[in-house]
Design a protein around this motif. Structure first.
Motif, PDB file in Angstrom:
ATOM      1  N   ILE A   1      79.687  79.138  11.675  1.00  0.00           N
ATOM      2  CA  ILE A   1      80.641  79.163  10.582  1.00  0.00           C
ATOM      3  C   ILE A   1      81.098  77.744  10.311  1.00  0.00           C
ATOM      4  O   ILE A   1      81.367  76.984  11.231  1.00  0.00           O
ATOM      5  CB  ILE A   1      81.864  80.030  10.929  1.00  0.00           C
ATOM      6  CG1 ILE A   1      81.424  81.453  11.288  1.00  0.00           C
ATOM      7  CG2 ILE A   1      82.843  80.072   9.767  1.00  0.00           C
ATOM      8  CD1 ILE A   1      82.529  82.289  11.873  1.00  0.00           C
ATOM      9  N   TYR A   2      81.177  77.357   9.047  1.00  0.00           N
ATOM     10  CA  TYR A   2      81.739  76.073   8.640  1.00  0.00           C
ATOM     11  C   TYR A   2      82.947  76.350   7.777  1.00  0.00           C
ATOM     12  O   TYR A   2      82.989  77.341   7.085  1.00  0.00           O
ATOM     13  CB  TYR A   2      80.707  75.265   7.829  1.00  0.00           C
ATOM     14  CG  TYR A   2      79.551  74.806   8.658  1.00  0.00           C
ATOM     15  CD1 TYR A   2      78.297  75.374   8.495  1.00  0.00           C
ATOM     16  CD2 TYR A   2      79.718  73.809   9.608  1.00  0.00           C
ATOM     17  CE1 TYR A   2      77.226  74.959   9.259  1.00  0.00           C
ATOM     18  CE2 TYR A   2      78.643  73.391  10.373  1.00  0.00           C
ATOM     19  CZ  TYR A   2      77.410  73.977  10.193  1.00  0.00           C
ATOM     20  OH  TYR A   2      76.362  73.568  10.958  1.00  0.00           O
ATOM     21  N   PRO A   3      83.986  75.544   7.732  1.00  0.00           N
ATOM     22  CA  PRO A   3      84.201  74.303   8.466  1.00  0.00           C
ATOM     23  C   PRO A   3      84.605  74.541   9.920  1.00  0.00           C
ATOM     24  O   PRO A   3      84.365  75.623  10.441  1.00  0.00           O
ATOM     25  CB  PRO A   3      85.331  73.639   7.679  1.00  0.00           C
ATOM     26  CG  PRO A   3      86.090  74.776   7.103  1.00  0.00           C
ATOM     27  CD  PRO A   3      85.052  75.848   6.807  1.00  0.00           C
ATOM     28  N   LYS A   4      85.252  73.528  10.542  1.00  0.00           N
ATOM     29  CA  LYS A   4      85.523  73.562  11.974  1.00  0.00           C
ATOM     30  C   LYS A   4      86.297  74.806  12.392  1.00  0.00           C
ATOM     31  O   LYS A   4      85.996  75.414  13.397  1.00  0.00           O
ATOM     32  CB  LYS A   4      86.317  72.322  12.402  1.00  0.00           C
ATOM     33  CG  LYS A   4      85.508  71.069  12.419  1.00  0.00           C
ATOM     34  CD  LYS A   4      86.294  69.931  12.997  1.00  0.00           C
ATOM     35  CE  LYS A   4      87.300  69.430  12.007  1.00  0.00           C
ATOM     36  NZ  LYS A   4      88.005  68.242  12.439  1.00  0.00           N
ATOM     37  N   VAL A   5      87.335  75.151  11.674  1.00  0.00           N
ATOM     38  CA  VAL A   5      88.135  76.319  12.013  1.00  0.00           C
ATOM     39  C   VAL A   5      88.053  77.261  10.823  1.00  0.00           C
ATOM     40  O   VAL A   5      88.545  76.960   9.755  1.00  0.00           O
ATOM     41  CB  VAL A   5      89.607  75.955  12.283  1.00  0.00           C
ATOM     42  CG1 VAL A   5      90.401  77.199  12.603  1.00  0.00           C
ATOM     43  CG2 VAL A   5      89.700  74.948  13.410  1.00  0.00           C
TER      44      VAL A   5
ATOM     45  N   PHE B   1      86.649  78.836  15.939  1.00  0.00           N
ATOM     46  CA  PHE B   1      86.351  77.717  16.825  1.00  0.00           C
ATOM     47  C   PHE B   1      87.047  76.488  16.297  1.00  0.00           C
ATOM     48  O   PHE B   1      87.399  76.401  15.127  1.00  0.00           O
ATOM     49  CB  PHE B   1      84.846  77.495  17.018  1.00  0.00           C
ATOM     50  CG  PHE B   1      84.067  77.180  15.772  1.00  0.00           C
ATOM     51  CD1 PHE B   1      83.830  75.876  15.397  1.00  0.00           C
ATOM     52  CD2 PHE B   1      83.549  78.198  15.000  1.00  0.00           C
ATOM     53  CE1 PHE B   1      83.085  75.588  14.264  1.00  0.00           C
ATOM     54  CE2 PHE B   1      82.798  77.930  13.874  1.00  0.00           C
ATOM     55  CZ  PHE B   1      82.567  76.612  13.499  1.00  0.00           C
ATOM     56  N   ILE B   2      87.282  75.551  17.222  1.00  0.00           N
ATOM     57  CA  ILE B   2      87.974  74.319  16.887  1.00  0.00           C
ATOM     58  C   ILE B   2      87.388  73.194  17.724  1.00  0.00           C
ATOM     59  O   ILE B   2      87.017  73.403  18.885  1.00  0.00           O
ATOM     60  CB  ILE B   2      89.502  74.463  17.094  1.00  0.00           C
ATOM     61  CG1 ILE B   2      90.250  73.292  16.485  1.00  0.00           C
ATOM     62  CG2 ILE B   2      89.844  74.670  18.554  1.00  0.00           C
ATOM     63  CD1 ILE B   2      91.757  73.536  16.348  1.00  0.00           C
TER      64      ILE B   2
ATOM     65  N   HIS C   1      85.454  77.919  21.423  1.00  0.00           N
ATOM     66  CA  HIS C   1      85.131  79.133  20.670  1.00  0.00           C
ATOM     67  C   HIS C   1      86.071  80.234  21.150  1.00  0.00           C
ATOM     68  O   HIS C   1      86.231  80.423  22.355  1.00  0.00           O
ATOM     69  CB  HIS C   1      83.689  79.579  20.929  1.00  0.00           C
ATOM     70  CG  HIS C   1      82.669  78.573  20.539  1.00  0.00           C
ATOM     71  ND1 HIS C   1      82.060  78.586  19.306  1.00  0.00           N
ATOM     72  CD2 HIS C   1      82.141  77.517  21.210  1.00  0.00           C
ATOM     73  CE1 HIS C   1      81.197  77.596  19.233  1.00  0.00           C
ATOM     74  NE2 HIS C   1      81.224  76.924  20.371  1.00  0.00           N
ATOM     75  N   ALA C   2      86.663  80.944  20.215  1.00  0.00           N
ATOM     76  CA  ALA C   2      87.539  82.059  20.547  1.00  0.00           C
ATOM     77  C   ALA C   2      87.081  83.283  19.770  1.00  0.00           C
ATOM     78  O   ALA C   2      86.798  83.196  18.577  1.00  0.00           O
ATOM     79  CB  ALA C   2      88.980  81.720  20.204  1.00  0.00           C
ATOM     80  N   GLU C   3      87.001  84.390  20.465  1.00  0.00           N
ATOM     81  CA  GLU C   3      86.568  85.633  19.819  1.00  0.00           C
ATOM     82  C   GLU C   3      87.476  86.759  20.299  1.00  0.00           C
ATOM     83  O   GLU C   3      87.755  86.869  21.499  1.00  0.00           O
ATOM     84  CB  GLU C   3      85.117  85.926  20.193  1.00  0.00           C
ATOM     85  CG  GLU C   3      84.566  87.195  19.577  1.00  0.00           C
ATOM     86  CD  GLU C   3      83.095  87.376  19.892  1.00  0.00           C
ATOM     87  OE1 GLU C   3      82.297  86.454  19.596  1.00  0.00           O
ATOM     88  OE2 GLU C   3      82.754  88.433  20.448  1.00  0.00           O
TER      89      GLU C   3
END
Length: 168
Positions: free
Chosen positions: A20-24, A39-40, A131-133
């Motif tokens: 996925i883009y952008p960073k967050v 994600f960050i 990465h957070a899910e």
């Protein structure tokens, strides 16, 4: 490439890897509101970020602390600075500086699992991608889902701020 929401592009490459883009950014599509992926990029080592979760003196900068032995199968609780218990779960997988996966239970009964959260720490040398899910055990209404996404943004921004401050 597939546009998911304003400013976000979800992709699958030739090796069937997705991103996925952008960073967050969040994946929002026609699927039920049961999965949040974020994600960050953080200018810190995986260990510095791990400390934000596991070391009470550092974790307190987030407004509370975790109560845990940090062992697989053991409980993981979040207690705010106000003394109130805000979350309760069980550690499902644990690899220091690499992976933390835990369940979250209904805080009132501690019987019903509400979600499973996974943090992966991807070491990129001079920075780390966190990465957070969150896999929800139920489908959220759109307004609840948007609120959860905003909460994740705030939480990850806080982790980033603390880890980068500690890294200086």
């Amino acid at each position: 490439y597939q546009r998911i929401s304003a400013g976000c592009i979800f992709y699958t490459d030739r090796q069937n890897r997705t991103g996925i883009y952008p960073k967050v950014c969040e994946r929002i599509d026609t699927m039920p509101n049961t999965l949040i992926k974020k994600f960050i990029t953080i200018t810190a080592t995986p260990h510095d970020i791990w400390r934000v979760f596991t070391e009470p003196k550092v974790t307190m900068l987030m407004g509370g602390h975790y109560i845990s032995s940090w062992k697989k199968g053991e409980s993981l609780q979040w207690k705010g600075d106000d003394g109130k218990l805000y979350s309760y779960g069980i550690i499902l997988e644990l690899e220091p500086d690499k992976l933390l996966k835990h369940s979250l239970y209904d805080i009132k009964t501690k019987e019903r699992i509400t979600s499973t959260i996974t943090y992966r720490f991807e070491d990129m040398g001079k920075y780390t991608i966190l990465h957070a899910e969150e896999e929800l055990a139920f489908d959220m209404r759109d307004d609840q889902f948007e609120e959860a996404l905003e909460g994740w943004d705030m939480a990850l921004d806080t982790v980033k701020e603390i880890a980068e401050r500690k890294n200086k």
